[in-house]
Design a protein around this motif. Structure first.
Motif, PDB file in Angstrom:
ATOM      1  N   ASP A   1      -2.461 -10.752  -4.924  1.00 44.21           N
ATOM      2  CA  ASP A   1      -1.263 -10.132  -5.487  1.00 44.21           C
ATOM      3  C   ASP A   1      -0.107 -10.099  -4.510  1.00 44.21           C
ATOM      4  O   ASP A   1       0.986  -9.630  -4.863  1.00 44.21           O
ATOM      5  CB  ASP A   1      -1.580  -8.686  -5.933  1.00 44.21           C
ATOM      6  N   SER A   2      -0.320 -10.561  -3.284  1.00 45.11           N
ATOM      7  CA  SER A   2       0.775 -10.536  -2.318  1.00 45.11           C
ATOM      8  C   SER A   2       0.561 -11.590  -1.243  1.00 45.11           C
ATOM      9  O   SER A   2      -0.573 -11.868  -0.853  1.00 45.11           O
ATOM     10  CB  SER A   2       0.856  -9.151  -1.656  1.00 45.11           C
ATOM     11  N   LEU A   3       1.683 -12.113  -0.759  1.00 42.26           N
ATOM     12  CA  LEU A   3       1.629 -13.059   0.364  1.00 42.26           C
ATOM     13  C   LEU A   3       2.187 -12.415   1.635  1.00 42.26           C
ATOM     14  O   LEU A   3       2.476 -13.111   2.605  1.00 42.26           O
ATOM     15  CB  LEU A   3       2.410 -14.333   0.018  1.00 42.26           C
ATOM     16  N   ARG A   4       2.392 -11.098   1.570  1.00 37.13           N
ATOM     17  CA  ARG A   4       2.845 -10.382   2.773  1.00 37.13           C
ATOM     18  C   ARG A   4       1.725  -9.436   3.191  1.00 37.13           C
ATOM     19  O   ARG A   4       1.252  -8.630   2.389  1.00 37.13           O
ATOM     20  CB  ARG A   4       4.101  -9.562   2.473  1.00 37.13           C
ATOM     21  N   GLU A   5       1.365  -9.542   4.464  1.00 33.92           N
ATOM     22  CA  GLU A   5       0.180  -8.803   4.903  1.00 33.92           C
ATOM     23  C   GLU A   5       0.280  -7.299   4.621  1.00 33.92           C
ATOM     24  O   GLU A   5      -0.674  -6.685   4.148  1.00 33.92           O
ATOM     25  CB  GLU A   5      -0.072  -9.052   6.398  1.00 33.92           C
ATOM     26  N   GLU A   6       1.464  -6.729   4.907  1.00 27.79           N
ATOM     27  CA  GLU A   6       1.553  -5.259   4.738  1.00 27.79           C
ATOM     28  C   GLU A   6       1.475  -4.886   3.256  1.00 27.79           C
ATOM     29  O   GLU A   6       0.915  -3.855   2.880  1.00 27.79           O
ATOM     30  CB  GLU A   6       2.787  -4.674   5.437  1.00 27.79           C
ATOM     31  N   ASN A   7       1.992  -5.762   2.392  1.00 26.77           N
ATOM     32  CA  ASN A   7       1.917  -5.478   0.951  1.00 26.77           C
ATOM     33  C   ASN A   7       0.506  -5.720   0.424  1.00 26.77           C
ATOM     34  O   ASN A   7       0.032  -5.013  -0.452  1.00 26.77           O
ATOM     35  CB  ASN A   7       2.940  -6.338   0.194  1.00 26.77           C
ATOM     36  N   PHE A   8      -0.157  -6.732   0.979  1.00 29.40           N
ATOM     37  CA  PHE A   8      -1.563  -6.991   0.625  1.00 29.40           C
ATOM     38  C   PHE A   8      -2.377  -5.732   0.917  1.00 29.40           C
ATOM     39  O   PHE A   8      -3.175  -5.275   0.099  1.00 29.40           O
ATOM     40  CB  PHE A   8      -2.084  -8.187   1.441  1.00 29.40           C
ATOM     41  N   ARG A   9      -2.114  -5.160   2.108  1.00 29.33           N
ATOM     42  CA  ARG A   9      -2.882  -3.970   2.495  1.00 29.33           C
ATOM     43  C   ARG A   9      -2.532  -2.793   1.589  1.00 29.33           C
ATOM     44  O   ARG A   9      -3.400  -2.021   1.183  1.00 29.33           O
ATOM     45  CB  ARG A   9      -2.622  -3.624   3.963  1.00 29.33           C
ATOM     46  N   ARG A  10      -1.266  -2.678   1.238  1.00 26.25           N
ATOM     47  CA  ARG A  10      -0.843  -1.577   0.365  1.00 26.25           C
ATOM     48  C   ARG A  10      -1.533  -1.698  -1.013  1.00 26.25           C
ATOM     49  O   ARG A  10      -2.015  -0.719  -1.570  1.00 26.25           O
ATOM     50  CB  ARG A  10       0.682  -1.658   0.187  1.00 26.25           C
ATOM     51  N   ILE A  11      -1.590  -2.928  -1.526  1.00 23.33           N
ATOM     52  CA  ILE A  11      -2.157  -3.112  -2.869  1.00 23.33           C
ATOM     53  C   ILE A  11      -3.681  -3.020  -2.849  1.00 23.33           C
ATOM     54  O   ILE A  11      -4.283  -2.395  -3.723  1.00 23.33           O
ATOM     55  CB  ILE A  11      -1.713  -4.467  -3.468  1.00 23.33           C
ATOM     56  N   THR A  12      -4.292  -3.625  -1.849  1.00 23.18           N
ATOM     57  CA  THR A  12      -5.770  -3.707  -1.863  1.00 23.18           C
ATOM     58  C   THR A  12      -6.430  -2.585  -1.078  1.00 23.18           C
ATOM     59  O   THR A  12      -7.645  -2.415  -1.163  1.00 23.18           O
ATOM     60  CB  THR A  12      -6.260  -5.035  -1.243  1.00 23.18           C
ATOM     61  N   GLY A  13      -5.625  -1.878  -0.272  1.00 21.59           N
ATOM     62  CA  GLY A  13      -6.202  -0.812   0.549  1.00 21.59           C
ATOM     63  C   GLY A  13      -7.108  -1.353   1.640  1.00 21.59           C
ATOM     64  O   GLY A  13      -7.893  -0.604   2.223  1.00 21.59           O
TER      65      GLY A  13
END
Ligand code: SAM
Ligand code: SF4
Length: 329
Positions: free
Chosen positions: A120-132
């Motif tokens: 759902d994201s190609l940005r690491e910080e957003n990946f972490r936000r979405i996937t926890g």
């Protein structure tokens, strides 16, 4: 196998675990859930028995899912066994990709016919936000390998208002550089997803045309699912849309879902199901095949015409309390 609306039922989604190594914000509570105890999860032997029975009844395609299927030890061997069932033509897997590097070779040797990766994201910080969770680099290193793999890859993205909507064009761009099909799935109001807003498929479509030019309808199908595909000039892969809410496709639904606990569900939104675990554990090992078959047929006869996710606002929340991780996506 036909249901009462004349639809051919030939596709089974099998969840092999409700456990997961991520906590996607729209799928699982942030603190996790109480996992189902092992004794209440179907063993691989039980799953194979049920899949074999349903193959005999007309199931031709199986998708292995979860939770995260690769957290269950033996997932690749299970896939190899599914591939040997008479009547089964394709076996595919849906994974978040985090543990894929350890399993990919074995999955390929098992004869896996296709791989769906959720991203759902190609940005690491957003990946972490979405996937926890962590694992962004592992998923990215898989993306670099796609074109060298001997099986088709689909990348599934759930567009979320205000969370990854600014990344959708970039995510679609993965189909430019690789032969993957990038698919946008409308968020369905299951479990925690009800607290997020979807970006409707038609809006994503317009956004992509603005960015990349015309989306040309692709006449073929890629697999047995409901996605509608498009090509874009200069793209190696395709773009797909699964507009489960805004473009309800229930009239072509061909599937059943088996949860890890052994509940056979005729529809994702359905609150009815058949307790196959109870049925197979209740009788002697080699008897009752016809009873199981009768019970499955009776369930198919109750398959509703369509899902009840009519609008985003008026959900019957109690019916859909469980997130996708528990039913199997
Ligand atoms: N863990 C694996 C994964 O993430 O691919 C397999 C299971 S997951 C439940 C399967 C798919 O369901 C994922 O692509 C995920 O994004 C999607 N999903 C989960 N909750 C959803 C929801 N409420 N609406 C639409 N898709 C959802
Ligand atoms: Fe796990 Fe998949 Fe649900 Fe994310 S979407 S929490 S990876 S089961």
């Amino acid at each position: 196998m036909k249901d009462t609306f004349g639809r051919t039922i030939d596709y089974l989604r099998v969840s092999i675990t409700d456990r997961c190594n991520l906590r996607c914000i729209y799928c699982m509570p942030p603190g996790g859930v109480d996992w189902t105890p092992h004794r209440n999860i179907l063993s691989f032997e039980e799953l194979l028995r049920l899949c074999g029975l349903m193959a005999g009844m007309g199931i031709r395609r199986i998708k292995v899912t979860g939770g995260e299927p690769l957290v269950r030890r033996g997932a690749a061997d299970f896939i190899a066994s599914l591939k040997k069932l008479e009547g089964i033509q394709t076996v595919t897997l849906t994974s978040n990709g985090v543990a894929l590097d350890q399993h990919l070779d074995k999955l390929i040797s098992a004869g896996l016919d296709g791989l769906n990766i959720s991203l759902d994201s190609l940005r690491e910080e957003n990946f972490r936000r979405i996937t926890g969770g962590d694992g962004f680099e592992k998923v990215c290193s898989f993306l670099n390998r796609i074109d060298s793999l001997p099986l088709p890859v689909k990348i599934n993205c759930v567009p979320l208002r205000g969370i990854n909507e600014d990344e959708l064009a970039n995510l679609a761009g993965l189909a430019k550089t690789s032969a993957a099909a990038v698919r946008f799935i409308e968020l369905m109001p299951l479990g925690r997803a009800g607290s997020f807003s979807p970006v409707p498929g038609k809006e994503v479509f317009k956004l992509l045309e603005k960015e990349y030019g015309k989306l040309i309808p692709y006449p073929g199908t890629l697999g047995g699912g409901p996605a509608v595909y498009y090509s874009i000039k200069g793209f190696k892969g395709r773009i797909g849309f699964i507009n489960a809410l805004s473009d309800k496709f229930c009239e072509t639904c061909n599937r059943l879902r088996l949860t890890a606990q052994g509940l056979l569900k005729p529809c994702l939104s359905s609150n009815i199901g058949l307790d196959l675990r109870g049925l197979i554990r209740g009788g002697p090992e080699n008897s009752g095949g016809w009873e199981l078959e009768e019970a499955v047929r009776a369930l198919i006869a109750r398959k509703p015409w369509g899902h009840t996710f009519s609008t985003w606002q008026d959900q019957e929340k109690t019916e859909h309390e469980a997130g996708m991780f528990s039913t199997g996506g």
